[in-house]
Design a protein around this motif. Structure first.
Motif, PDB file in Angstrom:
ATOM      1  N   ALA A   1       0.828  -1.200   0.000  1.00 52.63           N
ATOM      2  CA  ALA A   1       0.000   0.000   0.000  1.00 52.63           C
ATOM      3  C   ALA A   1       0.867   1.256   0.000  1.00 52.63           C
ATOM      4  CB  ALA A   1      -0.908  -0.003   1.220  1.00 52.63           C
ATOM      5  N   VAL A   2       0.523   2.214  -0.853  1.00 57.10           N
ATOM      6  CA  VAL A   2       1.240   3.491  -0.918  1.00 57.10           C
ATOM      7  C   VAL A   2       0.273   4.621  -0.604  1.00 57.10           C
ATOM      8  CG1 VAL A   2       2.781   4.941  -2.282  1.00 57.10           C
ATOM      9  CG2 VAL A   2       2.493   2.526  -2.886  1.00 57.10           C
ATOM     10  N   PRO A   3       0.392   5.242   0.560  1.00 59.40           N
ATOM     11  CA  PRO A   3      -0.449   6.405   0.828  1.00 59.40           C
ATOM     12  C   PRO A   3       0.031   7.598   0.011  1.00 59.40           C
ATOM     13  CG  PRO A   3       1.068   6.034   2.659  1.00 59.40           C
ATOM     14  CD  PRO A   3       1.285   4.919   1.677  1.00 59.40           C
ATOM     15  N   THR A   4      -0.909   8.423  -0.460  1.00 55.69           N
ATOM     16  CA  THR A   4      -0.485   9.636  -1.175  1.00 55.69           C
ATOM     17  C   THR A   4      -0.895  10.868  -0.379  1.00 55.69           C
ATOM     18  OG1 THR A   4      -2.512   9.923  -2.453  1.00 55.69           O
ATOM     19  CG2 THR A   4      -0.817   8.477  -3.388  1.00 55.69           C
ATOM     20  N   SER A   5      -0.244  11.959  -0.700  1.00 54.06           N
ATOM     21  CA  SER A   5      -0.531  13.212   0.013  1.00 54.06           C
ATOM     22  C   SER A   5      -1.746  13.926  -0.576  1.00 54.06           C
ATOM     23  CB  SER A   5       0.699  14.115  -0.015  1.00 54.06           C
ATOM     24  OG  SER A   5       1.142  14.317  -1.336  1.00 54.06           O
TER      25      SER A   5
END
Lengths: 252, 252, 252, 252, 252, 252, 252, 252
Positions: free
Chosen positions: E200-204
């Motif tokens: 999982a890659v959280p984005t801003s």
């Protein structure tokens, strides 16, 4: 170096038994402490007639007992804050004239009459019944520090008419301490209604995103009413002390 | 419903042209506003002689100009805060008697003489040169709100002797505003030296773990000197307003 | 009150022109400042031979120029930190012997030879190329404060063999400053390899959950290597100053 | 692979019983550990004469007992930190010469004489009585690590004259550890008074917006006194270890 | 010390020109670096055929150009991340076969054919169109690191049927990278549908209480789907690198 | 609606006993669930042979007993996590072949032989002895999910040679789980040494500014080693599950 | 697979051109999407007559233009939010009937008449003039989503009488959206006065400890008035959408 | 001043026994409270037929008993929230018809029949079994406030098909309360499936980076489904109250 020592030193110079050069040397290294105490007399003025205060929280029953007993010998009035019943009982046994208040967690011993500030009353308002312990700590402290105190409890912003109905008491106060948890909005409303100093005390009442009083603290710091000041979370003692600084103030 | 309308209403009852029942109905729905204003006269008292205040930050040069022009017509004194030179220039052109201070980012227009509180002076102390803009906002505001003001700059806790050397000025103040960034420790030291009210203003000065003033704010809220109160970060205006609430206070 | 004034005062007592009582009074209110400076001689010792330091960040080019010019007249060595090229150029024009380093954002003017501490060298290590500006600020500062400095760049924990290969330099340092962003783990590794003091400097390098250096700061505060100390985020200057306190230390 | 094994390997090459190619292969896979230990001798130097240290917090009474007993056999000095009375009692029964200090929560067993660093004393200062447990952990640790230690307790910034009066002791210290909770301002004041290294230890003392020591930690990281370094909250052990790195330091 | 030098050293021992004792001494201080590189051959294996990677963000156009030019001489494939068009243009002029992708802010130069992992495809899914830059950085990186890549864009949890309709592609992936901002819930849904590794890659992406990606990061760390792993905010590169570690993995 | 029901429905259409229109209507409202399960078969594949997992933390001893008993009837292998001895005892009494591990707080019941993934071993490394409970939870879970497991304990970054000495085991792992509290730096070092997938687990070990594992979590998210992925604080179970997703992966 | 395709499939079974087995296979893999849309018709109902909404913030002027043009062809009403004048101008040139509102940063194109919900009006209240942009975004959105809207601006809690004077409008609203920054206290007061749903919108207005709207957000979440719900900071659009869900609600 | 007093006052004016001027004076200072209550009748409407609510958390068993007994005398329905079994037992002994629910920690006493809102049902959905206590608090509260309630438990986003299978119940609800901990993603999925109002309740379920519900709270505030509103962590009561505001709403 107390004044007496200083006198002896200067007399030695005056009578020639100490040279000016040696006098300079000794004076340059005199302890700061005494000069410090001599210089700042405002602080001393406040202390006269005010009680000795002991923060009971991190002290054992035994430690508190020893300190109070020692202070009581001087005839001082004494206020112990953040003290529970268990720690208070030895004090009550030893000082039957003392009083312990379970709600505010305070022990008071009045050995000489309180002299109340003549300026005015300190009004302590709290938003909900859960805020009462902090409000009461403020009330008890303010009284012991020499102020007449009035309390209004349970006038939250969600029932704003209850506050508005107390207009007379708002009008009569010299300083107002507003104690509130949750969203901490009450000081803004009070600050918009009165011109006197308003000190806001956030409480750790609430759950979830109240974050132990942070929500109330931030609400108070960001008050849309101008000139509200804030103390630490649950710091009823500090608010009362600040109110005393204001209420006992005399023109320099 | 202003007093005049109320008088007409009651006269209609008095002369029988309005029934008691209809009068009750009309009164129960009268606007809160007017009763509110009538009830709370303390606030009004403060406003007399004090300037109109405009927060310039989120307003355009045009909006500020329009508001100031309208207020100036009434002859009021005017204080605009958080205003930069660009927004101030149209005002200076229109009101040659006005003054713009770049450091505190304030514009002042004095159309009638300021009446100073007779109680005492407000002392504004700041810890470092970078804190001067906030300290100056407090000074300018306090003056425009009718207080004599004294400023001491650049007396941080790492050079504590510089503060101690200013004992006379500490002694003479009726209220002290202490402005500090970084660790925000100066109010604790000042609060330990004086008995008068101390209002602490954290500034956003500093970098890294200063977190835009949060470190100073927390330091002030946790001051080991009793009775320090705190306002929002960089809120020089609020501190001055709070000091005015204290300094202009008269016994009820 | 400088020594001269004190001498005059004591001579007046000595020759009888001032009574002992009046002398006591005047001494009790003498400015703390001078006594303070007289009392604390350790601090002075540090300052001898060390440069005047100016934090350039919040000052205009003009302000910096004026301060530097004034200090330069005394023949001092001068260090300006957090200064960009634009602000540095007037200084370079005025002081052709000065040097500006764009990476560390420092301006140095050496008017008299630096005297290096004989104890040992300060080693500045940084984890990644992005940490170089902070590391260089530490190096330049340490040198101007009178220390020999060695730099090792780009030896992060993900390529641990690069650090281990520099064993000789680790062995030779008297104090080690470790500069690291991101997870801030390098000081732990270094601290486990050497017995000398290790000062950790978190940098604001990184993105996302680096939170402007907070991740590195927390990593360093929680180091599993015993006896690592930490300074503020990006505070290369502070680390160098702390290292100087250690490296210049002589037995009392 | 210890030196002996390495010697045997090279001798096998020297006498032809091992080919160069096989020797290369065996050397390329030799354990890093031994080379590592061989390479870094600074660390070993520190350890000589210093006690074995056991962090008692997350270990059971039984686990601690076993570890201490095993270490005691080697004749080492032993320091157990974060140990309560319940866990300490089996140790006291087994080692009558050991000592348990309830305040600092430490158990010490000195089986051979401590050799004190000749450089100077480590001064441990704390701001309030509630900070004493952390200060005492620092004192006990510093002593067991081979340093002479002096303690000053209860000299907070709100009563700055008490600190200033201790000028002599500040002057004599080689390293100063300053322990403070609440706003954590004391290290700034001390750092402004002395030139020796100052290590700041924030404590979790305080309530509300003290956030378990975060306010003090931030205050110390943002100190306006240059060159203050900081360790983790309540980490008296770490401060003493860092001070020892400084105090035992000898020129390389 | 490369293998050649080691060979010469051992030969000197073998032929008697170096004593065993001197050999031990020289070996004990041999650079760790080379042994390290020799020891860890897994890492080397990964690097073969993979591109040189340059993080463009904190480097100037000139610095990037120099590094790329130097690497290009070796015939390597090259990936520059976090590079804008301005910095990319000199590269495009110099390497007409290179490609710049504005959305993912990457520059790629393929000088030799990519060899794709035979295990399977990496699927990159993103929740909203605003997440595309990060997703694309992951895609481009994964491809340059030698993986076949499939992209699905704009399948957020508020329109869950759009995701469910892509069952075939979910089924075929060997590793899935899920990129999402706002509440970061998509990885939970995907993780509940498939058995393969999910990164999982959280984005801003988002505003207000999204706190620059913290909300998404926390959501992903607390996923109710078992076995989801997370990388830093906006770290498409890191997710692709982690996916490559998985996809290129061969049994030891 | 299982396949059988669907078959009956379509046969009814085929033989004319159900009209096309009614068939459409029934199909449009068929439960999503079954279609969902039918569609996503990857997930089912994982579940075969793997244990039933019960999170014991928020369940009573009675609830756990009931669930386990019901599952045991099916002959499944069973893993209960976050279970203390008190809750485990009824299970041990009822299932004498079950095993309770106090350190990892797990209960395992193997009713049929575990089939281990043939790809490789999962290596679980932890930094300090306090991290063992979380590491053991990962080990036990990974084994029960069908993986061979190797454990290395107590190899922190402050004693980096201890880790480097375990090169063989690092080399042999198919997936590495690194468990660390405090600054959480170990995964960066490991990630720089190996090419296989590395999953980092922050633990809540530490005090003060460790903030219950936040420091370690941030350290891991900001790792300077590329391609490290992270799970929630203390989530040994999740790390093992993620490692299983990787280790059991077969080409689609 | 739309209903038509499903019909053809079932008819093929009905007429024997498709076997039951093949039908089962095709149905098991039919796209979820269509079944999903078929199943959830509430959502579709909301969309009828409501505008297409485009979040303009992260899109270029060109991207917005293309999307709007495509949607406009279908005759839909269109709302673009978070759009500045620069991006709006191409739209205004192309669609002369469209309207751009700079304050709320919205572009509206009404191609067919709005049908207003018959239940009641949505009242949008904001606390200060700085909150107007967010309040206006809510107003414009609510209107475009088919609600009659009334606005009251600038009725903060520090001047509570201004709010109380608007009793009639509070009484008439079906849903109330309260927009406030700073301490976010207004929703509590409003919620205590009315029985209808109250949706609170924190704004990022304020400075210092307002933390970009966090103070207001926390205040609203901790409201002492029961049954207040909250949306994200500055999310005027979301509040209007939630109000529409309420206002357009019809009994199932 | 109740209506009767007002009537007497106006009659005094009407009959001439009170002058108009005196009447004005008395009216201007009449208590706000009564006018307030008179003015806002919406609120009163809600209260009719609804229970008296007591927050049991911060009250002693004795306090709760006294309040309930007093309210019960009026024949009201009564709801006590956040009450444990120990506090409930005296109530159960005194009111045998009352019911205590241990899971939701509520005590209910129905003395008169609940009148349910005719609009529709309130659907309460929760993501995991650990969320049941909060969901049940919402259910019990909603029922006591006069709504029919349906519950769906344990339909998390990691098993999305379980939710999709409950389409009928989603379709029938008038308002949906979604209770979820961990990543708090369920409201986004539900909000994308239905057009009715959705109120999200974050729970403190989870560990590590769940931060006592903050992760879920942030997830919900940042929901990608438009028009979701949020209440405080664990605030099942507040969600039910907000749902009642919606469900009982009638056109003004």
């Amino acid at each position: 170096m107390n004044p007496n020592e200083l006198k002896i030193l200067l007399q030695s110079i005056s009578d020639g038994s100490l040279s000016v050069a040696d006098g300079i040397e000794r004076l340059r290294t005199l302890p700061f402490e005494d000069v410090g105490v001599a210089m700042i007399d405002h602080h001393r003025e406040l202390r006269q007639g005010t009680p000795e205060v002991i923060l009971g929280e991190s002290k054992s029953a035994g430690q508190i007992f020893t300190i109070v007993e020692k202070m009581a010998e001087k005839g001082s009035n004494i206020l112990v804050t953040r003290i529970n019943r268990e720690k208070a009982e030895p004090l009550l046994a030893r000082f039957p004239d003392g009083s312990f208040d379970a709600e505010s967690r305070t022990f008071c011993l009045e050995q000489k009459p309180l002299e109340f500030a003549t300026r005015g009353k300190i009004l302590v308002i709290c938003a909900g019944t859960s805020d009462i312990p902090v409000a009461r700590e403020a009330s008890v402290t303010a009284r012991m520090l020499g102020n007449e105190v009035v309390e209004i409890v349970d006038v939250g912003v969600a029932g704003i008419h209850r506050l508005l109905a107390r207009g007379d008491q708002l009008r009569e106060a010299a300083v107002i301490i507003v104690v509130a948890g949750m969203e901490g909005a009450l000081p803004s409303v009070v600050g918009g209604l009165v011109a006197v100093p308003v000190i806001a005390v956030p409480t750790s009442v609430g759950y979830g995103a109240a974050f132990g009083g942070v929500a109330a603290l931030l609400g108070m710091l960001n008050s849309c009413a101008s000139g509200i000041t804030v103390v630490n979370i649950d710091n009823g003692f500090g608010a009362a002390y600040a109110a005393t600084r204001i209420n006992r103030l005399t023109s320099p």
